[in-house]
Design an enzyme around this catalytic site. Structure first.
Site, PDB file in Angstrom:
ATOM      1  N   HIS A 238       0.842  -1.209   0.000  1.00 60.84           N
ATOM      2  CA  HIS A 238       0.000   0.000   0.000  1.00 60.84           C
ATOM      3  C   HIS A 238       0.878   1.261   0.000  1.00 60.84           C
ATOM      4  O   HIS A 238       0.608   2.223  -0.704  1.00 60.84           O
ATOM      5  CB  HIS A 238      -0.857   0.070   1.271  1.00 60.84           C
ATOM      6  CG  HIS A 238      -1.846  -1.034   1.421  1.00 60.84           C
ATOM      7  ND1 HIS A 238      -1.746  -1.989   2.405  1.00 60.84           N
ATOM      8  CD2 HIS A 238      -2.973  -1.324   0.724  1.00 60.84           C
ATOM      9  CE1 HIS A 238      -2.758  -2.823   2.307  1.00 60.84           C
ATOM     10  NE2 HIS A 238      -3.517  -2.454   1.300  1.00 60.84           N
TER      11      HIS A 238
ATOM     12  N   ARG B 263      -2.701 -10.969   3.923  1.00 57.98           N
ATOM     13  CA  ARG B 263      -2.893 -12.390   4.253  1.00 57.98           C
ATOM     14  C   ARG B 263      -1.612 -13.103   4.681  1.00 57.98           C
ATOM     15  O   ARG B 263      -1.678 -14.174   5.286  1.00 57.98           O
ATOM     16  CB  ARG B 263      -3.443 -13.148   3.052  1.00 57.98           C
ATOM     17  CG  ARG B 263      -4.845 -12.767   2.754  1.00 57.98           C
ATOM     18  CD  ARG B 263      -5.298 -13.502   1.553  1.00 57.98           C
ATOM     19  NE  ARG B 263      -6.633 -13.059   1.221  1.00 57.98           N
ATOM     20  CZ  ARG B 263      -7.552 -13.823   0.691  1.00 57.98           C
ATOM     21  NH1 ARG B 263      -7.283 -15.073   0.416  1.00 57.98           N
ATOM     22  NH2 ARG B 263      -8.732 -13.358   0.419  1.00 57.98           N
TER      23      ARG B 263
END
Ligand code: PAF
Length: 284
Positions: free
Chosen positions: A37, A187
């Site tokens: 990100h 994840r």
């Protein structure tokens, strides 16, 4: 940096910024920020006058209520990180700001959403397309930044941006990887240390196919087999799919031709499902 919770305030603020001829860069996220990100935020910072990051765990894109409930949420930690990256605004709405009373309008992108990830996550892309449409409508950004790791999401967002006439350019950031080659994802935190190490086999397999393609292999089935064989050499890996599709239409292809081709994979390690991809033949 200011944290904005209200959609009306976000809209009026971006309207004012546009009147002042400021370029607006938007990075949509669900929080739990990682280096992937942040590289999109850095790119936005370099390209735009104003950078807005949204943090909204979107219930409409989860298939399992338990997954949605378990999704990590830590606005304070995320906000601290984003301050370091000179973000101007965080848009962090409550659920009812996005999905008001009697909400009943969804965005469904035909053709691109039922295959690959859509096949095992029915309704997922309807949720993604709906929330991204609402967010784009709220702030009308000049540029919006998405990661290449979610290649199908990129194809869906590009399609809806064009079809619905948003004046937003979609910028795709390269996949950021851990040292082992494993693609960054929220994840990864769910993997055991052993699985996390072994999961680098996915990147090794994609690289092997990319090299074969560079050396002249044009047969998609053979390239897919190279990826499958390599991943299968790791006993902890369970392949969900290995597919070669046209990067834009996501239609399966038999022969690598003129257009960019996407080799997309989904692999399970224990209960964690990982996705990754590589593109061959992309023209710069
Ligand atoms: O990629 C994500 O994190 C989400 O799908 C997005 C684009 C923020 C929409 O909720």
């Amino acid at each position: 940096m200011e944290i904005i919770n209200r959609r009306a305030r976000m809209s009026s603020l971006t309207r004012k910024l546009r009147r002042e001829n400021k370029t607006i860069g938007f990075v949509p996220t669900m929080g739990a920020l990682h280096v992937g990100h942040l590289s999109l935020v850095e790119e936005a910072r370099q390209m735009c006058d104003i950078v807005i990051v949204s943090i909204f765990v979107n219930p409409a894109q989860f298939n399992e209520a338990t997954d949605f409930a378990k999704y990590p949420r830590d606005l304070t930690a995320d906000a601290e990180l984003l301050t370091e990256y000179q973000v101007d605004y965080i848009f962090a709405p409550e659920e009812q700001e996005i999905y008001g009373e009697n909400f009943s309008t969804y965005v469904y992108v035909e053709n691109l959403t039922e295959t690959l990830e859509g096949a095992s996550r029915p309704g997922h892309f309807r949720g993604v397309a709906t929330v991204v449409t609402i967010l784009f409508n709220t702030m009308r950004p000049d540029y919006a930044f998405f990661g290449q790791k979610d290649a199908q999401q990129v194809a869906v967002i590009k399609r809806l941006t064009k079809d619905l006439g948003f004046d937003t350019e979609i910028i795709v950031g390269r996949t950021v990887r851990e040292e082992s080659g494993l693609a960054m994802s929220s994840r990864n935190a769910r993997l055991s240390p052993e699985d996390r190490q072994k999961a680098s086999i996915i990147y090794q397999a994609l690289r092997k196919a990319k090299i074969a393609a560079k050396e002249g292999e044009r047969n998609a089935a053979r390239l897919a087999e190279i990826v499958r064989e390599k991943i299968a050499s790791e006993p902890l890996a369970q392949i969900d799919y290995v597919t070669i599709v046209d990067e834009q239409t996501l239609e399966p292809i038999e022969k690598i031709g003129e257009n960019a081709a996407l080799i997309a994979v989904a692999v399970r390690f224990g209960n964690t499902r990982l996705i990754d991809n590589t593109v061959i033949n992309r023209k710069l």
